[in-house]
Design a protein around this motif. Structure first.
Motif, mmCIF file in Angstrom:
data_model
loop_
_atom_site.group_PDB
_atom_site.id
_atom_site.type_symbol
_atom_site.label_atom_id
_atom_site.label_comp_id
_atom_site.label_asym_id
_atom_site.label_seq_id
_atom_site.Cartn_x
_atom_site.Cartn_y
_atom_site.Cartn_z
ATOM 1 N N GLY A 1 0.815 -1.202 0.000
ATOM 2 C CA GLY A 1 0.000 0.000 0.000
ATOM 3 C C GLY A 1 0.856 1.262 0.000
ATOM 4 O O GLY A 1 1.946 1.275 0.564
ATOM 5 N N ASN A 2 0.362 2.284 -0.660
ATOM 6 C CA ASN A 2 1.010 3.598 -0.755
ATOM 7 C C ASN A 2 2.416 3.543 -1.347
ATOM 8 O O ASN A 2 3.268 4.365 -1.009
ATOM 9 C CB ASN A 2 1.021 4.299 0.600
ATOM 10 C CG ASN A 2 -0.355 4.814 0.965
ATOM 11 O OD1 ASN A 2 -1.143 5.154 0.095
ATOM 12 N ND2 ASN A 2 -0.656 4.864 2.240
ATOM 13 N N ALA A 3 2.652 2.601 -2.248
ATOM 14 C CA ALA A 3 3.962 2.489 -2.894
ATOM 15 C C ALA A 3 4.034 3.357 -4.139
ATOM 16 O O ALA A 3 3.168 3.281 -5.011
ATOM 17 C CB ALA A 3 4.244 1.034 -3.271
ATOM 18 N N ASN A 4 5.072 4.191 -4.208
ATOM 19 C CA ASN A 4 5.385 4.901 -5.448
ATOM 20 C C ASN A 4 6.046 3.891 -6.378
ATOM 21 O O ASN A 4 6.756 2.989 -5.931
ATOM 22 C CB ASN A 4 6.321 6.070 -5.173
ATOM 23 C CG ASN A 4 5.649 7.148 -4.353
ATOM 24 O OD1 ASN A 4 4.465 7.407 -4.509
ATOM 25 N ND2 ASN A 4 6.389 7.770 -3.457
ATOM 26 N N LEU A 5 5.833 4.049 -7.679
ATOM 27 C CA LEU A 5 6.281 3.045 -8.637
ATOM 28 C C LEU A 5 7.117 3.661 -9.746
ATOM 29 O O LEU A 5 6.902 4.807 -10.142
ATOM 30 C CB LEU A 5 5.068 2.356 -9.267
ATOM 31 C CG LEU A 5 4.049 1.761 -8.294
ATOM 32 C CD1 LEU A 5 2.812 1.285 -9.047
ATOM 33 C CD2 LEU A 5 4.665 0.648 -7.481
ATOM 34 N N LEU A 6 8.059 2.866 -10.267
ATOM 35 C CA LEU A 6 8.829 3.216 -11.455
ATOM 36 C C LEU A 6 8.521 2.187 -12.525
ATOM 37 O O LEU A 6 8.583 0.978 -12.262
ATOM 38 C CB LEU A 6 10.332 3.206 -11.160
ATOM 39 C CG LEU A 6 11.253 3.228 -12.386
ATOM 40 C CD1 LEU A 6 11.142 4.550 -13.150
ATOM 41 C CD2 LEU A 6 12.694 2.963 -11.978
ATOM 42 N N PHE A 7 8.180 2.655 -13.720
ATOM 43 C CA PHE A 7 7.999 1.770 -14.864
ATOM 44 C C PHE A 7 8.937 2.199 -15.974
ATOM 45 O O PHE A 7 9.042 3.393 -16.286
ATOM 46 C CB PHE A 7 6.559 1.826 -15.394
ATOM 47 C CG PHE A 7 5.564 1.114 -14.531
ATOM 48 C CD1 PHE A 7 5.356 -0.248 -14.664
ATOM 49 C CD2 PHE A 7 4.835 1.806 -13.583
ATOM 50 C CE1 PHE A 7 4.433 -0.915 -13.868
ATOM 51 C CE2 PHE A 7 3.912 1.156 -12.778
ATOM 52 C CZ PHE A 7 3.710 -0.203 -12.925
ATOM 53 N N ASP A 8 9.626 1.232 -16.564
ATOM 54 C CA ASP A 8 10.381 1.428 -17.800
ATOM 55 C C ASP A 8 9.543 0.818 -18.899
ATOM 56 O O ASP A 8 9.259 -0.388 -18.866
ATOM 57 C CB ASP A 8 11.754 0.751 -17.715
ATOM 58 C CG ASP A 8 12.707 1.476 -16.790
ATOM 59 O OD1 ASP A 8 12.644 2.715 -16.724
ATOM 60 O OD2 ASP A 8 13.520 0.804 -16.115
ATOM 61 N N ILE A 9 9.124 1.645 -19.862
ATOM 62 C CA ILE A 9 8.175 1.208 -20.885
ATOM 63 C C ILE A 9 8.773 1.432 -22.270
ATOM 64 O O ILE A 9 9.329 2.485 -22.557
ATOM 65 C CB ILE A 9 6.849 2.007 -20.780
ATOM 66 C CG1 ILE A 9 6.257 1.854 -19.385
ATOM 67 C CG2 ILE A 9 5.877 1.581 -21.857
ATOM 68 C CD1 ILE A 9 5.117 2.813 -19.095
ATOM 69 N N GLU A 10 8.615 0.437 -23.133
ATOM 70 C CA GLU A 10 8.944 0.580 -24.556
ATOM 71 C C GLU A 10 7.649 0.390 -25.325
ATOM 72 O O GLU A 10 7.000 -0.657 -25.226
ATOM 73 C CB GLU A 10 9.961 -0.457 -24.993
ATOM 74 C CG GLU A 10 10.299 -0.376 -26.470
ATOM 75 C CD GLU A 10 11.288 -1.449 -26.938
ATOM 76 O OE1 GLU A 10 11.553 -1.471 -28.156
ATOM 77 O OE2 GLU A 10 11.761 -2.227 -26.110
ATOM 78 N N LEU A 11 7.238 1.410 -26.068
ATOM 79 C CA LEU A 11 5.996 1.358 -26.846
ATOM 80 C C LEU A 11 6.303 0.833 -28.244
ATOM 81 O O LEU A 11 7.013 1.496 -29.007
ATOM 82 C CB LEU A 11 5.368 2.757 -26.910
ATOM 83 C CG LEU A 11 4.055 2.893 -27.698
ATOM 84 C CD1 LEU A 11 2.955 2.004 -27.117
ATOM 85 C CD2 LEU A 11 3.617 4.345 -27.720
ATOM 86 N N VAL A 12 5.800 -0.350 -28.566
ATOM 87 C CA VAL A 12 6.091 -0.949 -29.875
ATOM 88 C C VAL A 12 4.941 -0.854 -30.855
ATOM 89 O O VAL A 12 5.124 -1.111 -32.048
ATOM 90 C CB VAL A 12 6.576 -2.409 -29.729
ATOM 91 C CG1 VAL A 12 7.894 -2.462 -29.004
ATOM 92 C CG2 VAL A 12 5.542 -3.288 -29.040
ATOM 93 N N GLY A 13 3.761 -0.476 -30.380
ATOM 94 C CA GLY A 13 2.646 -0.333 -31.310
ATOM 95 C C GLY A 13 1.412 0.218 -30.666
ATOM 96 O O GLY A 13 1.234 0.180 -29.440
#
Length: 191
Positions: free
Chosen positions: A177-189
């Motif tokens: 709960g209440n966790a800040n998040l990091l996402f590494d995203i590659e958009l391929v389509g």
């Protein structure tokens, strides 16, 4: 016996050492119920104490603003390199794509990895799988819906998502709960 003594709001730990039951409460008070000769008596007492605690026995850690969050050095987060959106989300395009840009809530094809501030990876769809994850943005957390706007196909983006736009106080699976998040995203389509 169904209620906790005045001033005690929840039980942190219940311990039985064979002859006594020790109760450690949220306010640090230790209660000892000694010389219980039968295990069943101790278990019954424990059940009564725990059921009297109600739903407030579990509470999420306090939410930390993203600009005050400490990120594991292994994540390489330098907040000053990111752009802050009005929503409180921070993003960094590590590769700017050349294709169509996300607008609204289309279906997207992505590779991604999600991390907690501690550096723990809680989810991923790696490029090595050769199969991107495809989903409509309406089916993901609000942080993705907002943070992917304007991202172009072929691009790679890092998103720092505050807990309120992620999984909130309740968390989800390995995400507390209440966790800040990091996402590494590659958009391929876009579909």
């Amino acid at each position: 016996m169904g209620a906790l003594p005045a001033g005690i709001r929840r039980v942190q730990t219940l311990h039985f050492d064979g002859s006594s039951v020790f109760v450690f409460t949220s306010s640090g008070i230790i209660m000892a119920f000694g010389r219980l000769l039968r295990h069943t008596s101790a278990l019954l007492l424990g059940a009564v104490v725990l059921t009297s605690c109600g739903s407030d026995t579990v509470s999420a850690p306090q939410e930390i603003p993203l600009d005050q969050q400490t990120w594991a050095s292994s994540l390489g987060v330098t907040l000053s390199a990111f752009t802050k959106l009005p929503s409180g989300i921070y993003y960094l395009d590590t590769v700017v794509g050349t294709g169509a840009a996300v607008s609204g809530t289309p279906s997207v094809s992505v590779y991604y990895a999600g991390y907690l501030a501690s550096g723990s990876k809680f989810d991923e769809r790696a490029r090595s799988s050769n199969t991107p994850l495809v989903f409509p943005l309406t089916q993901v957390i609000q942080g993705w819906q907002v943070g992917m706007q304007g991202m172009k196909v072929g691009g790679k983006r890092r998103l720092l998502i505050p807990a309120a736009l992620g999984y909130g106080a309740s968390g989800n699976g390995p995400i507390p709960g209440n966790a800040n998040l990091l996402f590494d995203i590659e958009l391929v389509g876009l579909n």
